[in-house]
Design a protein around this motif. Structure first.
Motif: not given
Length: 168
Positions: A160-168, A146-158
């Protein structure tokens, strides 16, 4: 059994896994990096399995799976796919008992789950989220492709989170 690797097998969690779930969800690393699921008794652990992973299996056809050692049958963690309402794509999640850390089980199970998601479930894009300072989880995600794509903020998740993606 859902799938197996060289050293591990993954299967559906059941309410009978209550003692293992109670231990795992109350480990300091789980509480710090994933959060407090308020599982304090065997009954809470059974409810967690029924309302969480088992409900996901029924609705999505996937969820978090029990991970055990092929050699002994001992549970070491959970790993699988989660479909959150706040994310467009399913995300890979995992947690392992601290006494089994550093042995590559998270990477081995994670790679198998990604492959299963693609080949068996036909998922084109699988994502992951982790706390910004969870270096161990970040290494696992990068190791399984997976590769790091950026930071995101999810509701009720405490925060910022690092957001990773994997695509075929």
């Amino acid at each position: 059994m859902v799938l197996e690797t060289d050293r591990l097998f993954l299967r559906h969690l059941t309410p009978d896994d209550d003692a293992f779930i109670l231990e795992l969800l109350n480990e300091p690393g789980f509480l710090q990096n994933i959060g407090d699921r308020e599982v304090r008794s065997l009954e809470d652990a059974q409810r967690y399995v029924i309302d969480g992973p088992a409900a996901s299996y029924a609705k999505q056809g996937f969820g978090l799976w029990w991970v055990g050692l092929k050699a002994t049958g001992e549970p070491v963690g959970i790993c699988g796919l989660i479909k959150r309402d706040v994310l467009e794509d399913p995300d890979i999640g995992y947690a392992f008992l601290a006494r089994f850390s550093g042995r590559g089980y998270a990477s081995e199970a994670g790679a198998a789950v990604l492959d299963y998601g693609r080949r068996t479930l036909g998922l084109g894009r699988i994502v992951a989220i982790t706390k910004p300072d969870n270096d161990g989880s970040i290494r696992v995600l990068e190791k399984i492709g997976l590769r790091f794509e950026g930071m995101i903020t999810l509701p009720d998740h405490g925060g910022d989170s690092r957001y990773f993606v994997s695509e075929v």
